[in-house]
Design an enzyme around this catalytic site. Structure first.
Site, PDB file in Angstrom:
ATOM      1  N   GLU A 105       0.732  -0.674  -0.265  1.00  0.00           N
ATOM      2  CA  GLU A 105      -0.293  -0.024   0.102  1.00  0.00           C
ATOM      3  C   GLU A 105       0.569   1.629   0.091  1.00  0.00           C
ATOM      4  OE1 GLU A 105      -2.448  -1.831   3.343  1.00  0.00           O
ATOM      5  OE2 GLU A 105      -4.006  -0.967   2.383  1.00  0.00           O
ATOM      6  N   GLU A 125      -4.254  -8.935   3.886  1.00  0.00           N
ATOM      7  CA  GLU A 125      -4.928  -8.867   5.028  1.00  0.00           C
ATOM      8  C   GLU A 125      -6.239  -9.726   5.576  1.00  0.00           C
ATOM      9  OE1 GLU A 125      -3.804  -6.356   2.562  1.00  0.00           O
ATOM     10  OE2 GLU A 125      -2.756  -4.707   3.721  1.00  0.00           O
TER      11      GLU A 125
HETATM   12  C1  3H9 Z   1      -1.923  -4.467   7.198  1.00  0.00           C
HETATM   13  O1  3H9 Z   1      -1.214  -3.912   6.836  1.00  0.00           O
HETATM   14  C2  3H9 Z   1      -3.033  -3.469   7.452  1.00  0.00           C
HETATM   15  C3  3H9 Z   1      -2.988  -3.052   6.744  1.00  0.00           C
HETATM   16  O2  3H9 Z   1      -3.265  -2.659   5.357  1.00  0.00           O
HETATM   17  C4  3H9 Z   1      -3.158  -1.405   7.265  1.00  0.00           C
HETATM   18  C5  3H9 Z   1      -2.486  -0.466   8.534  1.00  0.00           C
HETATM   19  C6  3H9 Z   1      -3.521   0.555   8.949  1.00  0.00           C
HETATM   20  N1  3H9 Z   1       3.806  -7.394  12.031  1.00  0.00           N
HETATM   21  O3  3H9 Z   1       6.669 -15.511   8.813  1.00  0.00           O
HETATM   22  P1  3H9 Z   1       7.897 -15.720   9.410  1.00  0.00           P
HETATM   23  C7  3H9 Z   1       7.283 -11.339  12.269  1.00  0.00           C
HETATM   24  S1  3H9 Z   1      -1.932  -5.983   8.095  1.00  0.00           S
HETATM   25  C8  3H9 Z   1       4.591  -7.302  12.836  1.00  0.00           C
HETATM   26  O4  3H9 Z   1       8.818 -16.354  10.893  1.00  0.00           O
HETATM   27  P2  3H9 Z   1       8.528 -15.757   6.537  1.00  0.00           P
HETATM   28  C9  3H9 Z   1       6.668 -12.729  12.546  1.00  0.00           C
HETATM   29  O5  3H9 Z   1       6.254 -11.934  13.412  1.00  0.00           O
HETATM   30  C10 3H9 Z   1       0.179  -6.654   7.692  1.00  0.00           C
HETATM   31  N2  3H9 Z   1       5.726  -8.743  13.000  1.00  0.00           N
HETATM   32  O6  3H9 Z   1       9.050 -15.318   8.793  1.00  0.00           O
HETATM   33  C11 3H9 Z   1       8.157 -13.107  13.004  1.00  0.00           C
HETATM   34  O7  3H9 Z   1       8.995 -12.398  14.248  1.00  0.00           O
HETATM   35  P3  3H9 Z   1       9.462 -13.776  15.244  1.00  0.00           P
HETATM   36  C12 3H9 Z   1      -0.461  -7.371   6.065  1.00  0.00           C
HETATM   37  C13 3H9 Z   1       5.622  -9.745  11.807  1.00  0.00           C
HETATM   38  O8  3H9 Z   1      10.398 -16.015   6.167  1.00  0.00           O
HETATM   39  C14 3H9 Z   1       8.733 -12.638  11.522  1.00  0.00           C
HETATM   40  O9  3H9 Z   1       8.711 -11.423  11.784  1.00  0.00           O
HETATM   41  N3  3H9 Z   1       0.835  -8.540   6.304  1.00  0.00           N
HETATM   42  C15 3H9 Z   1       4.753  -8.959  11.075  1.00  0.00           C
HETATM   43  O10 3H9 Z   1       8.645 -17.242   7.131  1.00  0.00           O
HETATM   44  C16 3H9 Z   1       9.119 -13.425  10.618  1.00  0.00           C
HETATM   45  O11 3H9 Z   1       8.373 -14.009  10.048  1.00  0.00           O
HETATM   46  C17 3H9 Z   1       0.903  -9.617   6.768  1.00  0.00           C
HETATM   47  O12 3H9 Z   1      -0.286 -10.041   6.691  1.00  0.00           O
HETATM   48  C18 3H9 Z   1       4.016  -7.919  10.615  1.00  0.00           C
HETATM   49  N4  3H9 Z   1       3.368  -7.509   9.935  1.00  0.00           N
HETATM   50  O13 3H9 Z   1       7.461 -15.339   6.035  1.00  0.00           O
HETATM   51  C19 3H9 Z   1       1.740 -10.625   6.327  1.00  0.00           C
HETATM   52  N5  3H9 Z   1       5.516 -10.281   9.718  1.00  0.00           N
HETATM   53  O14 3H9 Z   1      10.409 -13.770  14.702  1.00  0.00           O
HETATM   54  C20 3H9 Z   1       3.037 -11.186   7.484  1.00  0.00           C
HETATM   55  C21 3H9 Z   1       5.910 -10.553  10.297  1.00  0.00           C
HETATM   56  O15 3H9 Z   1       9.541 -12.774  16.424  1.00  0.00           O
HETATM   57  N6  3H9 Z   1       4.026 -12.074   7.298  1.00  0.00           N
HETATM   58  N7  3H9 Z   1       5.949 -10.564  11.073  1.00  0.00           N
HETATM   59  O16 3H9 Z   1       9.136 -14.900  15.575  1.00  0.00           O
HETATM   60  C22 3H9 Z   1       4.252 -12.118   6.403  1.00  0.00           C
HETATM   61  O17 3H9 Z   1       3.359 -13.107   5.596  1.00  0.00           O
HETATM   62  C23 3H9 Z   1       5.130 -13.835   6.825  1.00  0.00           C
HETATM   63  O18 3H9 Z   1       5.513 -13.189   8.130  1.00  0.00           O
HETATM   64  C24 3H9 Z   1       6.546 -12.756   5.894  1.00  0.00           C
HETATM   65  C25 3H9 Z   1       7.705 -13.560   6.153  1.00  0.00           C
HETATM   66  C26 3H9 Z   1       5.438 -13.776   4.624  1.00  0.00           C
HETATM   67  C27 3H9 Z   1       6.480 -11.343   5.293  1.00  0.00           C
END
Ligand code: 3H9
Length: 707
Positions: A105, A125
């Site tokens: 975004e 999301e």
């Molecule tokens: C959003 O964006 C809302 C907006 O539209 C509007 C707002 C107003 N935040 O998965 P991993 C942490 S909603 C905080 O094991 P990978 C995760 O907890 C968001 N932390 O790695 C972990 O922590 P820890 C929309 C996050 O390589 C570490 O990063 N976005 C976030 O297997 C590693 O993660 C999503 O839904 C986050 N957003 O995969 C994407 N993301 O080291 C969500 C990750 O303490 N994320 N962490 O265990 C993912 O799908 C995967 O983490 C990603 C990496 C593919 C990025």
């Protein structure tokens, strides 16, 4: 506090680099520093264009999920995105790795988007029960049209850079060099800086996405797309898909600022919804589960060759999981015939993957080249890890562990895939206490993501660390369990089934129970699952435990009587349901109902009315009460681990977050009072465990223990 932002001016181009490991989440500090950096760049007379890039594995995973539910510090992400879009100098986003949610975004609010050819972009999301809330519902249809926007946002899966570029979301792709150095982050940064310089040279200024309308399409087509997605959203347990359709409609009908406000309200409604609370909890719980106490900094043992004993359904699945993870695999079976059957099973799994195009011939050849089949244990002597996957018979497993203890080379890890049995006892049999661990896979083992890692009394920390690295390589979510009959998942399943049996004894039919639990969100009710997995399996366990059962314990023998009649479920075409060509999924069984009636009559039980609400309430309470016991006994590390086991291994509806999350949502005092009311009926099932009282006394919830 360490800076999250790098700021550099390179020949008229200001480069702002996000650096907030591990995933460049757009938390408060990052937003504030980005905002200040943009002010600086805009005010600097020498800067003609701005590039926003990122260091690390990817551009950004979006808003910081851990911040949700807390008061948001200014600027909010939508404010920051609007500020980028309003910038008086052209802003170019340089995307590598993942740009997800708020990450993409932010890039959509920039005026131009340059991406590395290996990048992936998406709006996931919806998987958190949310909608894009930083202008994504408004800018995506402007750039790619309503259908693409709706698909992208309701599906949630990321797109390749190439596809995103074809759809109009990206302006320019940087061809990957395919070398380790300088790597995608640097390659895309160089490309984006060159792109920005060209914009300056061509005299091109800002290009606010809000002014792009050419893909909004025909009014009628646009509305038809919105209607189709709104209709499809009706079946969702989450309000997000419906709100996405509303917001995309608003993009057409309202001026942008009003539509942004509409999006904001919709986002906040979703954020507060129970389904989003459950889904966000599930996301964080799965990541927390892999953090085991006592293994920080411990070096895992090196695993190259994995031996598997038993090539049945589980053994074959485990073999495929190990081959897929890149290990050499030797499967041992008893005798040539069993060995050949095991090989057929493995080949059949790959055949199906090939048919579904999940695998190509070259990959298959590579995997099968790493597989050795044998009809005795001897070839396993060279393995670094041996996983036992033979039927659940303690005597046979004990003999096997004794044999493996004699056969395996020093430091080989001996793992059992038992679902229930005592791993400490197996370790003693092997005479290698420190090297033994439980690795409880779930069927089909090559696909199911859950791995219960059963840490026995003397399991060495480096053996635990090895199990964690194995799980990571297999793409599985490991959850730590202590030794207890059934570990975390099967203990909770037993409590759930016991509560269901009590209800059937009192007056419910198994079909009412199944329907109620399907209404709760399970794909199948407990009796459907029993029929599928075989009533004789749980009967064998009950017989094994009968000797130690407290005679005062309430016990429902309906399942035993069905087994005595030879009704084992689907395998005998008769169980709680009857199976036939006309009803392959099972029809209600008059014989089973008659057996239940006579069971009640013999015990002078007058059946009472039981409704779906009571069934759901009691089954959930039983799961929570058992979960609390597992915490008290130190079997589960933390409440959210129990949720992960139930979500990934037992079909608990993800949007409900798991039983322990449900307990927090219910309120622990309400929970305890509900349990206390049931205690007289069956104290062993309903008595609240001390941890519940302790949490209530301290004004805490289970969530407070999730660290
Ligand atoms: C959003 O964006 C809302 C907006 O539209 C509007 C707002 C107003 N935040 O998965 P991993 C942490 S909603 C905080 O094991 P990978 C995760 O907890 C968001 N932390 O790695 C972990 O922590 P820890 C929309 C996050 O390589 C570490 O990063 N976005 C976030 O297997 C590693 O993660 C999503 O839904 C986050 N957003 O995969 C994407 N993301 O080291 C969500 C990750 O303490 N994320 N962490 O265990 C993912 O799908 C995967 O983490 C990603 C990496 C593919 C990025």
């Amino acid at each position: 506090m360490v800076d999250c932002i790098g700021f550099e001016i390179d020949d008229e181009i200001c480069v702002i680099v996000m650096n907030n490991p591990p995933v460049n989440a757009l938390g408060a500090q990052m937003r504030q520093e980005l905002d200040r950096a943009l002010d600086r760049a805009e005010a600097h007379p020498g800067v003609k264009a701005i590039v926003i890039a990122a260091e690390g594995r990817g551009f950004s995973a979006g808003a910081d999920i851990k911040e949700f539910g807390r008061p948001a510090a200014a600027p909010s992400l939508p404010e920051l995105c609007n500020r980028i879009e309003a910038c008086s100098k052209p802003v170019v986003a340089a995307i590598h790795g993942m740009a997800l949610g708020g990450g993409i975004e932010l890039a959509l609010a920039a005026h131009y988007r340059v991406a590395h050819g290996t990048a992936k972009v998406g709006l996931p999301e919806v998987t958190l029960g949310l909608i894009p809330g930083a202008g994504g519902t408004q800018r995506t249809p402007r750039l790619a049209g309503a259908v693409v926007a709706l698909e992208l946002m309701t599906d949630g899966r990321p797109l390749s850079a190439r596809r995103a570029s074809e759809l109009g979301l990206l302006d320019y792709l940087v061809t990957p060099l395919g070398q380790e150095w300088p790597g995608p982050a640097q390659e895309v940064l160089s490309g984006a800086v060159a792109y920005a310089k060209q914009l300056v040279a061509d005299g091109k200024g800002p290009r606010p996405t809000r002014q792009i309308n050419d893909r909004m399409g025909d009014f009628m087509v646009y509305h038809a797309a919105v209607d189709t997605f709104r209709e499809a959203a009706k079946d969702s347990h989450s309000m997000a898909p419906g709100k996405i359709a509303d917001c995309v409609e608003a993009a057409l009908l309202l001026p942008l600022d009003a539509a942004m406000q509409f999006e904001r309200t919709a986002f906040e409604d979703c954020l507060a919804s129970p389904a989003s609370q459950g889904l966000r909890h599930a996301f964080l719980a799965e990541r927390l589960a892999g953090k085991f106490g006592g293994v920080d900094g411990v070096q895992p043992r090196k695993i190259g060759e994995v031996g598997i004993v038993g090539g049945g359904l589980m053994g074959a699945g485990i073999a495929v999981a190990c081959l897929d993870a890149g290990y050499g695999v030797t499967v041992a079976e008893k005798g040539v015939e069993a060995m050949e059957k095991a090989e057929d099973r493995i080949v059949a799994i790959y055949g199906r993957a090939l048919g579904r195009k999940k695998l190509d011939e070259a990959t298959l050849t590579d995997r099968l080249a790493r597989l050795t089949m044998c009809d005795s244990l001897n070839p396993l002597a060279a393995a670094d890890l041996i996983i036992e996957a033979i039927p659940e018979d303690m005597a046979a497993k004990a003999d096997l562990f004794a044999a493996l203890g004699r056969l395996a080379k020093p430091r080989t890890i001996l793992a059992s895939n038992t679902s229930y049995l005592n791993v400490d006892a197996l370790a003693r049999q092997s005479d290698r206490l420190a090297d033994v661990i439980g690795l409880h896979f779930f069927a089909p083992a090559h696909r199911q993501k859950l791995l219960e890692v059963v840490v026995a009394e003397h399991t060495a920390p480096d053996v635990v660390a090895t199990a964690l690295s194995l799980a990571k390589r297999m793409g599985k979510v490991p959850v730590r369990s202590g030794v207890t009959d059934g570990f975390i998942g099967n203990r909770i399943l037993t409590a759930y089934r016991t509560a269901a049996d009590h209800l059937v004894e009192e007056g419910a039919t198994p079909y009412q129970v199944d329907a109620a639990m399907r209404d709760f969100g399970f794909a199948m009710g407990p009796y459907q699952v029993l029929d599928m997995s075989g009533l004789d399996n749980s009967w064998a366990r009950r017989k094994r435990l009968a000797r130690d059962r407290d005679p005062s314990e309430r016990y429902v023998a309906i399942g035993d009587m069905m087994c005595q009649a030879g009704w084992f479920g689907q395998k005998t075409a008769r169980g709680y349901y009857v199976y036939s060509k006309a009803a392959p999924r099972g029809a209600e069984s008059p014989d089973t109902l008659a057996l239940i009636d006579s069971y009640r009559a013999e015990r002078n039980i007058t059946p009472r009315e039981v409704d779906g609400k009571e069934i759901r309430h009691r089954c959930l309470l039983a799961m929570i009460a058992e979960g609390a016991r597992l915490l008290d006994e130190g079997i589960a590390q933390r409440p959210s681990d129990i949720d992960v086991v139930m979500l990934l291994g037992f079909g608990f509806p993800r949007w409900r977050g798991g039983p322990m999350k449900q307990a927090d949502m219910m309120g622990l005092l309400t929970l305890r009072n509900a349990l206390l009311r049931l205690v007289p009926e069956a104290p062993q099932l309903w008595a609240p465990s001390p941890i519940l009282n302790e949490l209530i006394k301290n004004g805490q919830s289970f969530g407070d223990l999730n660290r």
